[in-house]
Design a protein around this motif. Structure first.
Motif, short mmCIF file in Angstrom:
data_model
loop_
_atom_site.label_atom_id
_atom_site.label_comp_id
_atom_site.label_asym_id
_atom_site.label_seq_id
_atom_site.Cartn_x
_atom_site.Cartn_y
_atom_site.Cartn_z
N GLY A 102 0.80 -1.33 0.08
CA GLY A 102 0.02 0.07 -0.10
C GLY A 102 0.95 1.22 -0.12
O GLY A 102 1.91 1.37 0.35
N GLY A 103 0.21 2.39 -0.61
CA GLY A 103 0.97 3.41 -0.49
C GLY A 103 0.96 4.28 0.90
O GLY A 103 0.48 3.62 1.69
N SER A 104 1.84 5.29 0.90
CA SER A 104 1.81 6.04 2.20
C SER A 104 1.92 7.49 2.28
O SER A 104 1.90 7.82 1.01
N GLY A 105 2.39 8.21 3.26
CA GLY A 105 2.20 9.52 3.20
C GLY A 105 3.26 10.12 2.56
O GLY A 105 4.30 9.31 2.09
N ALA A 106 3.27 11.48 2.34
CA ALA A 106 4.68 12.16 1.54
C ALA A 106 4.31 11.81 0.02
O ALA A 106 5.67 11.77 -0.58
N ARG A 107 3.44 11.31 -0.41
CA ARG A 107 3.22 10.72 -1.81
C ARG A 107 3.96 9.72 -1.99
O ARG A 107 4.64 9.60 -2.95
N CYS A 108 4.24 8.78 -1.12
CA CYS A 108 5.25 7.66 -1.16
C CYS A 108 4.55 6.54 -1.64
O CYS A 108 3.32 5.97 -1.34
N ASN A 109 4.94 6.08 -3.02
CA ASN A 109 4.12 4.65 -3.82
C ASN A 109 4.47 3.54 -2.95
O ASN A 109 5.78 3.45 -2.52
N GLY A 110 3.74 2.63 -2.95
CA GLY A 110 4.07 1.45 -2.67
C GLY A 110 4.92 0.26 -3.13
O GLY A 110 4.64 0.95 -4.58
N LYS A 111 5.59 -0.51 -2.87
CA LYS A 111 6.56 -1.46 -3.58
C LYS A 111 5.58 -2.47 -4.24
O LYS A 111 4.65 -2.91 -4.13
N GLN A 112 5.93 -2.54 -5.49
CA GLN A 112 5.40 -3.40 -6.50
C GLN A 112 5.71 -4.82 -6.16
O GLN A 112 6.72 -5.29 -5.55
N GLY A 113 4.85 -5.79 -6.36
CA GLY A 113 4.98 -7.11 -5.77
C GLY A 113 5.77 -7.93 -6.65
O GLY A 113 5.83 -7.58 -8.00
N ASN A 114 6.43 -8.66 -6.22
CA ASN A 114 7.70 -9.42 -7.32
C ASN A 114 6.77 -10.26 -8.10
O ASN A 114 5.77 -10.91 -7.71
N ASP A 115 7.23 -10.43 -9.39
CA ASP A 115 6.70 -11.34 -10.39
C ASP A 115 7.26 -12.81 -10.15
O ASP A 115 8.22 -12.92 -9.47
N VAL A 116 6.34 -13.53 -10.55
CA VAL A 116 6.75 -15.05 -10.48
C VAL A 116 7.01 -15.81 -12.01
O VAL A 116 6.28 -15.45 -12.80
N ILE A 117 8.28 -16.03 -12.23
CA ILE A 117 8.60 -16.30 -13.51
C ILE A 117 8.78 -18.04 -13.59
O ILE A 117 9.37 -18.69 -12.87
N ILE A 118 7.87 -18.67 -14.49
CA ILE A 118 7.90 -19.93 -14.72
C ILE A 118 8.53 -20.41 -15.91
O ILE A 118 8.20 -19.93 -16.91
N GLU A 119 9.71 -20.95 -15.65
CA GLU A 119 10.45 -21.38 -16.78
C GLU A 119 10.26 -22.75 -17.42
O GLU A 119 9.75 -23.64 -16.59
N VAL A 120 10.17 -22.69 -18.74
CA VAL A 120 9.63 -23.87 -19.66
C VAL A 120 10.41 -23.99 -20.57
O VAL A 120 11.08 -23.27 -21.00
N PRO A 121 10.32 -25.17 -21.20
CA PRO A 121 11.02 -25.54 -22.34
C PRO A 121 10.66 -24.67 -23.40
O PRO A 121 9.25 -24.16 -23.56
N LEU A 122 11.26 -24.72 -24.61
CA LEU A 122 10.93 -23.84 -25.89
C LEU A 122 9.71 -25.12 -26.47
O LEU A 122 9.88 -26.10 -26.45
#
Length: 330
Positions: free
Chosen positions: A75-95
């Protein structure tokens, strides 16, 4: 390679991250009168991303990973501070992996090149903080947007091996022997049906340091489209092959009829397979004499290039490679 190590189909539950809520905060400082709204935005939730990795050739690493969840945004906070983006999950697969919706069959994405990425489920957007809602008539907005929820879906990952040449033939036609002769692949070879229980890939060396990839799939039999033998489960692996190389043993009662039976089973599985380039190799030529060869030639189809080979005796192998290369590079 153990049969259990080749996994070409998995079904997993994926959930992208929810977006963080915007902040309804007001600036409060000792020497600032009526500081006003300064709530920051919430961070985006993490995506679920499918990424191609040429070092993988099976979906085994996902077999027991049934639930995949991305991180929620902060979530965001005061002083117009934006919240941290959630980490993506990368699923590695064969070609050659395709992601589908399990119920509708809709293709959600596919990857065919190394490091190619496809977002399967997008993370929820972060909510806007109350700073965005200030106006001349609303100087103290108490409202901030909540973050959007993430998405949750069951997703089917299906592997279709990428190869230049796909071998098609009945059990014991000599496909595994041919692959082991022309490449470094070491598939199981024995004198009984269905020794090949999983697809095998091999890189075939050609002249002047050139090469092409050959795939050997489990043998099919008449009635495979109705589930006989191993059925057509593995035929998905030749859907992306440039050439279909039919292998028919010279000891067959009627080589032409055997070829046409194989062709009919492919057509029942997927009629578009018949649009691919086709070659015919008559294997095990070391087991018949010249008279039998003359009778054999009378049964062969006239609408497809063919070559006689003996993988055991290394006869006709270079001619076969030349024919394949010529078709791959017209």
């Amino acid at each position: 390679m153990a049969t259990s190590n080749f996994i070409d189909y998995v079904k997993i539950n994926c959930r992208s991250g929810a977006g963080g809520a915007g902040s309804a905060h007001f600036r409060r400082e000792k020497f600032v009168d009526k500081g006003g709204p300064d709530g920051g935005d919430g961070g985006r939730g993490g995506h679920i991303i499918m990424k191609a990795n040429s070092q993988h050739w099976t979906l085994l690493h996902l077999k027991y990973r049934k639930h995949i969840k991305a991180e929620a945004g902060v979530g965001g906070s005061g002083a117009r501070c934006n919240g941290k983006q959630g980490n993506d999950v990368i699923i590695e697969v064969p070609l050659g992996t395709i992601a589908r919706h399990p119920e509708t069959g809709e293709v959600m994405g596919e990857v065919t090149e190394h490091d190619q990425e496809v977002i399967l489920l997008k993370g929820g957007r972060g909510g806007l903080g109350n700073w965005h809602f200030r106006s001349a008539t609303n100087q103290t907005p108490l409202y901030a947007q909540p973050g959007e929820p993430g998405q949750e879906e069951w997703i089917v990952l299906e592997l279709k091996l990428l190869a230049d040449v796909g071998l098609v033939g009945f059990p014991n036609a000599g496909k595994s022997t041919l692959l082991s002769t022309v490449s470094a692949a070491r598939p199981e070879i024995a004198d009984y049906p269905f020794t090949t229980l999983v697809p095998n890939l091999g890189v075939v060396a050609y002249r002047d340091f050139k090469s092409f990839v050959m795939a050997d799939i489990p043998g099919i039999i008449e009635g495979a489209s109705q589930g006989k033998g191993l059925g057509l489960r593995f035929l998905r692996h030749i859907e992306r092959n440039s050439i279909l190389l039919f292998l028919v043993p010279a000891t067959s009662e009627n080589a032409g009829d055997e070829y046409r039976t194989l062709l009919r089973e492919l057509e029942l599985y997927d009629p578009t397979l018949l649009d691919k380039e086709r070659l015919l190799a008559i294997s095990k030529m070391d087991l018949i004499d010249d008279e039998a060869k003359a009778d054999l030639i009378k049964t062969l189809p006239t609408d497809i290039p063919y070559v006689f080979i003996s993988a055991v005796m290394q006869e006709g192998i270079n001619e076969l490679k030349d024919l394949i290369w010529k078709v791959l590079n017209p």
